[in-house]
Write an enzyme that holds these catalytic residues in place. Structure first.
Site, PDB file in Angstrom:
ATOM      1  N   ARG A  21       0.839  -1.215   0.000  1.00 38.62           N
ATOM      2  CA  ARG A  21       0.000   0.000   0.000  1.00 38.62           C
ATOM      3  C   ARG A  21       0.870   1.261   0.000  1.00 38.62           C
ATOM      4  O   ARG A  21       0.622   2.215  -0.754  1.00 38.62           O
ATOM      5  CB  ARG A  21      -0.906  -0.040   1.237  1.00 38.62           C
ATOM      6  CG  ARG A  21      -1.728   1.198   1.505  1.00 38.62           C
ATOM      7  CD  ARG A  21      -2.557   0.923   2.758  1.00 38.62           C
ATOM      8  NE  ARG A  21      -3.308   2.073   3.223  1.00 38.62           N
ATOM      9  CZ  ARG A  21      -2.832   2.986   4.062  1.00 38.62           C
ATOM     10  NH1 ARG A  21      -1.566   2.917   4.491  1.00 38.62           N
ATOM     11  NH2 ARG A  21      -3.592   3.987   4.463  1.00 38.62           N
ATOM     12  N   ARG A  72       7.612 -19.118  -4.059  1.00 41.97           N
ATOM     13  CA  ARG A  72       9.019 -19.416  -4.318  1.00 41.97           C
ATOM     14  C   ARG A  72       9.078 -19.747  -5.807  1.00 41.97           C
ATOM     15  O   ARG A  72       8.335 -20.593  -6.282  1.00 41.97           O
ATOM     16  CB  ARG A  72       9.477 -20.574  -3.427  1.00 41.97           C
ATOM     17  CG  ARG A  72       9.309 -20.187  -1.942  1.00 41.97           C
ATOM     18  CD  ARG A  72      10.228 -20.908  -0.998  1.00 41.97           C
ATOM     19  NE  ARG A  72      10.456 -20.084   0.187  1.00 41.97           N
ATOM     20  CZ  ARG A  72       9.702 -20.109   1.286  1.00 41.97           C
ATOM     21  NH1 ARG A  72       8.670 -20.893   1.366  1.00 41.97           N
ATOM     22  NH2 ARG A  72      10.000 -19.308   2.303  1.00 41.97           N
ATOM     23  N   ASP A 127      11.599 -14.230  10.170  1.00 40.84           N
ATOM     24  CA  ASP A 127      12.802 -14.813  10.806  1.00 40.84           C
ATOM     25  C   ASP A 127      13.730 -13.771  11.422  1.00 40.84           C
ATOM     26  O   ASP A 127      14.567 -14.104  12.254  1.00 40.84           O
ATOM     27  CB  ASP A 127      13.596 -15.619   9.768  1.00 40.84           C
ATOM     28  CG  ASP A 127      12.886 -16.910   9.387  1.00 40.84           C
ATOM     29  OD1 ASP A 127      12.025 -17.346  10.166  1.00 40.84           O
ATOM     30  OD2 ASP A 127      13.190 -17.453   8.311  1.00 40.84           O
ATOM     31  N   ARG A 162       2.125 -29.800  34.050  1.00 39.24           N
ATOM     32  CA  ARG A 162       2.652 -30.343  32.798  1.00 39.24           C
ATOM     33  C   ARG A 162       3.795 -29.497  32.262  1.00 39.24           C
ATOM     34  O   ARG A 162       3.929 -28.329  32.622  1.00 39.24           O
ATOM     35  CB  ARG A 162       1.551 -30.345  31.725  1.00 39.24           C
ATOM     36  CG  ARG A 162       0.622 -31.508  31.852  1.00 39.24           C
ATOM     37  CD  ARG A 162      -0.428 -31.503  30.759  1.00 39.24           C
ATOM     38  NE  ARG A 162      -1.321 -32.627  30.990  1.00 39.24           N
ATOM     39  CZ  ARG A 162      -2.603 -32.654  30.698  1.00 39.24           C
ATOM     40  NH1 ARG A 162      -3.177 -31.604  30.151  1.00 39.24           N
ATOM     41  NH2 ARG A 162      -3.333 -33.726  30.933  1.00 39.24           N
ATOM     42  N   MET A 169       8.276 -21.250  14.425  1.00 36.44           N
ATOM     43  CA  MET A 169       8.959 -21.182  13.141  1.00 36.44           C
ATOM     44  C   MET A 169      10.408 -20.711  13.301  1.00 36.44           C
ATOM     45  O   MET A 169      10.751 -20.080  14.288  1.00 36.44           O
ATOM     46  CB  MET A 169       8.200 -20.263  12.199  1.00 36.44           C
ATOM     47  CG  MET A 169       6.889 -20.882  11.764  1.00 36.44           C
ATOM     48  SD  MET A 169       6.296 -20.196  10.234  1.00 36.44           S
ATOM     49  CE  MET A 169       5.986 -21.687   9.324  1.00 36.44           C
ATOM     50  N   GLY A 170      11.207 -20.981  12.288  1.00 40.13           N
ATOM     51  CA  GLY A 170      12.620 -20.592  12.297  1.00 40.13           C
ATOM     52  C   GLY A 170      13.472 -21.737  11.787  1.00 40.13           C
ATOM     53  O   GLY A 170      13.943 -22.554  12.574  1.00 40.13           O
ATOM     54  N   ARG A 171      13.613 -21.826  10.456  1.00 44.82           N
ATOM     55  CA  ARG A 171      14.370 -22.932   9.855  1.00 44.82           C
ATOM     56  C   ARG A 171      15.860 -22.846  10.195  1.00 44.82           C
ATOM     57  O   ARG A 171      16.484 -23.817  10.557  1.00 44.82           O
ATOM     58  CB  ARG A 171      14.204 -22.908   8.331  1.00 44.82           C
ATOM     59  CG  ARG A 171      13.077 -23.768   7.815  1.00 44.82           C
ATOM     60  CD  ARG A 171      12.909 -23.497   6.341  1.00 44.82           C
ATOM     61  NE  ARG A 171      12.831 -22.059   6.103  1.00 44.82           N
ATOM     62  CZ  ARG A 171      12.768 -21.477   4.927  1.00 44.82           C
ATOM     63  NH1 ARG A 171      12.793 -22.195   3.855  1.00 44.82           N
ATOM     64  NH2 ARG A 171      12.684 -20.163   4.796  1.00 44.82           N
ATOM     65  N   GLY A 185       8.541 -16.162  29.428  1.00 42.96           N
ATOM     66  CA  GLY A 185       8.996 -16.736  30.702  1.00 42.96           C
ATOM     67  C   GLY A 185       9.166 -18.243  30.620  1.00 42.96           C
ATOM     68  O   GLY A 185       8.836 -18.978  31.549  1.00 42.96           O
ATOM     69  N   ARG A 246       3.865 -32.790  27.048  1.00 39.96           N
ATOM     70  CA  ARG A 246       3.063 -32.628  25.824  1.00 39.96           C
ATOM     71  C   ARG A 246       3.877 -31.810  24.823  1.00 39.96           C
ATOM     72  O   ARG A 246       4.777 -31.055  25.215  1.00 39.96           O
ATOM     73  CB  ARG A 246       1.773 -31.845  26.116  1.00 39.96           C
ATOM     74  CG  ARG A 246       0.776 -32.540  27.007  1.00 39.96           C
ATOM     75  CD  ARG A 246      -0.033 -33.562  26.203  1.00 39.96           C
ATOM     76  NE  ARG A 246      -1.171 -34.045  26.958  1.00 39.96           N
ATOM     77  CZ  ARG A 246      -1.131 -34.998  27.888  1.00 39.96           C
ATOM     78  NH1 ARG A 246       0.025 -35.573  28.198  1.00 39.96           N
ATOM     79  NH2 ARG A 246      -2.221 -35.380  28.510  1.00 39.96           N
TER      80      ARG A 246
END
Ligand code: ATP
Length: 322
Positions: A21, A72, A127, A162, A169-171, A185, A246
């Site tokens: 935009r 891509r 990233d 638990r 994400m983050g290849r 935290g 988990r």
């Protein structure tokens, strides 16, 4: 320059719409015609270039993703592919290009610029690994979504004592995981840049349990050497952890959110600045935000390098997780 094109490429990032935009409206304000390339570099190669008017970019800023589509495009890596793109652009009288995207997209943009077509980049990737911007478009939104997930997981985890392994994400880059861990935290962050062994995760969770914590959160970047599945299998064989375990993958949920105010403002300022620079004759650089100012960094300093995480932040995460 009488006409320019704009495209979004690589992984989509919340805020890309605000950047499109801003590029469009600033360029029109400066007297240029604007075209949008559909699906990144594909649109240049397949001649899918649509004229963008002031009204075409209304009502998009509040939405994540990119209304032009992103992709891509392996063909753009070839000289033949880029040659096709050049032909389609010159047939429409387009004289400059704004590329909104991350490392791969800016590498392609640099190659195109080297062929003699003026290109300017806008730093956009969740990233945050691109040189030339302290923070890139989409990071703030993705981080806030990860944080919301972590906050909620902590609530339910505390009721049952638990521990959760939360994949984000983050290849190749641990920025999101590390910062989400600090802001959320968490008990630990497992990132691609610094190896954390499975036994270290077990020890961290066990110590947290023994310290009396009611929940344990380990944030794991998808590209970490020992990923979420491997860590989960290993931890399951170690009941001394104490917590019931988990795993949750946040994955693409992180990309889909409405852009935060920060991302909208960042994308707007960078997009407008890139259009102004391109129309003013600058090219061969990426526009990013450095110390609060729109700054252009030459492709020679950007391409082939990535911005790593700050090891001090990793240390801080470990100290504060006690
Ligand atoms: P993100 O990291 O946020 O997912 P990105 O911009 O790094 O985004 P990539 O998939 O690495 O995304 O690259 C996007 C596109 O850029 C590629 O599909 C290709 O069309 C183009 N590209 C990447 N590298 C090159 C290159 N060396 N030469 C020409 N084009 C390239």
């Amino acid at each position: 320059m009488n006409a320019i094109a704009v495209l979004t490429s690589g992984g989509d990032a919340p805020g890309m719409n605000a950047a499109i935009r801003a590029v469009t409206r600033m360029a029109i304000e400066r007297g240029a015609k604007v075209y949008g390339s559909k699906h990144g570099y594909h649109g240049l190669i397949d001649n899918a270039l649509i004229p963008l008017e002031l009204r075409d970019v209304g009502g998009i800023m509040q939405h994540g993703g990119t209304f032009l589509g992103s992709a891509r495009a392996p063909e753009f890596r070839t000289v033949e592919g880029r040659q096709k793109a050049l032909e389609h652009l010159s047939a429409l009288g387009i004289e400059g290009l704004v590329v909104i995207g991350g490392n791969g997209s800016q590498t392609g943009a640099s190659s195109f610029n080297d062929m003699g077509f003026p290109v300017i980049g806008v730093a956009s990737t969740i990233d945050n690994d691109l040189i030339g911007s302290d923070i890139t478009i989409g990071v703030d939104t993705a981080l806030n979504i990860a944080l919301e997930g972590i906050d909620r997981l902590k609530v339910t985890a505390s009721s049952h004592r638990r521990a959760f392994l939360v994949e984000v994400m983050g290849r190749d880059c641990g920025y999101l995981a590390l910062n989400a861990a600090i802001a959320g935290g968490a008990e630990g962050a497992v990132i691609p840049e610094i190896e954390t062994k499975p036994e270290e995760v077990v020890a961290e969770l066990q110590q947290s349990y023994e310290r009396g914590k009611t929940n344990g959160i380990i944030v794991v970047a998808e590209g970490a050497k020992h990923g979420c599945d491997e860590l989960m299998s290993y931890c399951r064989t170690h009941p001394e952890i104490g917590f019931e375990l988990r795993a949750v993958t946040l994955g693409h949920v992180q990309r889909g959110g409405a852009p935060t105010a920060y991302d909208r403002l960042l994308a707007t300022r960078l997009g407008a600045n890139a259009a102004e620079r391109l129309l003013g004759g600058e090219h061969g650089c990426v526009v990013g935000m450095i110390r609060g100012r729109e700054t252009a960094t030459p492709y020679s300093e950007v391409v082939g390098r990535t911005k790593g995480v700050d090891p001090k932040l990793f240390e801080l995460a470990n100290i504060l997780s006690k």
